[in-house]
Design a protein around this motif. Structure first.
Motif, PDB file in Angstrom:
ATOM      1  N   UNK A  27      41.424  55.110  72.027  1.00  0.00           N
ATOM      2  CA  UNK A  27      42.245  54.001  72.524  1.00  0.00           C
ATOM      3  C   UNK A  27      43.523  53.790  71.717  1.00  0.00           C
ATOM      4  N   UNK A  28      43.591  54.354  70.505  1.00  0.00           N
ATOM      5  CA  UNK A  28      44.781  54.186  69.663  1.00  0.00           C
ATOM      6  C   UNK A  28      45.751  55.354  69.774  1.00  0.00           C
ATOM      7  N   UNK A  29      45.379  56.417  70.461  1.00  0.00           N
ATOM      8  CA  UNK A  29      46.171  57.650  70.452  1.00  0.00           C
ATOM      9  C   UNK A  29      47.593  57.483  70.974  1.00  0.00           C
ATOM     10  N   UNK A  30      47.801  56.638  71.931  1.00  0.00           N
ATOM     11  CA  UNK A  30      49.138  56.494  72.520  1.00  0.00           C
ATOM     12  C   UNK A  30      50.016  55.479  71.789  1.00  0.00           C
ATOM     13  N   UNK A  31      49.457  54.773  70.814  1.00  0.00           N
ATOM     14  CA  UNK A  31      50.230  53.754  70.103  1.00  0.00           C
ATOM     15  C   UNK A  31      51.374  54.386  69.310  1.00  0.00           C
ATOM     16  N   UNK A  32      52.539  53.763  69.416  1.00  0.00           N
ATOM     17  CA  UNK A  32      53.688  54.104  68.571  1.00  0.00           C
ATOM     18  C   UNK A  32      54.394  52.788  68.278  1.00  0.00           C
ATOM     19  N   UNK A  36      61.024  55.555  69.427  1.00  0.00           N
ATOM     20  CA  UNK A  36      61.510  56.821  68.879  1.00  0.00           C
ATOM     21  C   UNK A  36      60.559  57.438  67.840  1.00  0.00           C
ATOM     22  N   UNK A  37      59.495  56.722  67.490  1.00  0.00           N
ATOM     23  CA  UNK A  37      58.546  57.238  66.506  1.00  0.00           C
ATOM     24  C   UNK A  37      57.388  57.962  67.185  1.00  0.00           C
ATOM     25  N   UNK A  38      56.749  58.854  66.457  1.00  0.00           N
ATOM     26  CA  UNK A  38      55.608  59.584  66.994  1.00  0.00           C
ATOM     27  C   UNK A  38      54.438  58.642  67.250  1.00  0.00           C
ATOM     28  N   UNK A  39      53.670  58.975  68.259  1.00  0.00           N
ATOM     29  CA  UNK A  39      52.444  58.233  68.549  1.00  0.00           C
ATOM     30  C   UNK A  39      51.363  58.642  67.546  1.00  0.00           C
ATOM     31  N   UNK A  40      50.265  57.923  67.540  1.00  0.00           N
ATOM     32  CA  UNK A  40      49.126  58.284  66.704  1.00  0.00           C
ATOM     33  C   UNK A  40      48.676  59.707  67.034  1.00  0.00           C
TER      34      UNK A  40
END
Length: 166
Positions: A27-32, A36-40
């Protein structure tokens, strides 16, 4: 002597990386934190990919990134990232074990074709900076991203704040 120290640190820190990756929920993988920063997922995948570069640093004096072929995992699930991590860590460990300590002060360069990206520098400097410290930097970003999503992070160098309050 240097090789044994680098291998010891590698093994200890690979376990820390493993603990951190295992703490990431899908559930956290798409968080950024910013667009402009990389996601988890992208950070975790990058950390995993760094382990694939060990042969290109420990094993050669010129790492031609242009001829380096790496198949990224499907990073839509943390299990896929962890599986690729385990594969890359095993290869990285072999690269350290097979390395010749007498080459650690050879000039090392990372390039693509004729374009130099990193170096020239002593190989041991590339090992410490380009591999080890680079990895720790991105792990720190992962910790910050996980905390921002409200997820628990493992203690990597002792208990976390939350663990110390129990």
């Amino acid at each position: 002597m240097i090789k044994q120290a680098l291998l010891g640190e590698f093994l200890y820190e690979a376990e820390n990386t493993r603990k951190l990756l295992q703490a990431i929920p899908d559930t956290a993988l798409e968080y950024r934190p910013q667009p402009h920063l990389w996601s988890v997922a992208q950070l975790a995948s990058h950390v995993t990919a760094i382990y694939a570069w060990y042969e290109g640093v420990f094993g050669v004096d010129v790492f031609d990134f242009g001829s380096f072929h790496y198949k990224r995992e499907d990073h839509s699930q943390i299990a896929n990232i962890i599986a690729k991590f385990e594969e890359n860590v095993a290869k990285a460990k072999k690269a350290i074990e097979a390395s010749d300590e007498s080459t650690y002060f050879n000039e090392w360069v990372m390039k693509s074709g004729e374009q130099v990206f990193v170096g020239p520098m002593p190989k041991v400097q590339a090992i410490r900076g380009f591999l080890y410290n680079h990895l720790y930097h991105h792990r720190g970003e992962l910790v910050a991203h996980l905390r921002a999503t409200g997820n628990a992070v493992p203690g990597l160098y002792g208990p976390t704040y939350e663990q110390s309050k129990k």
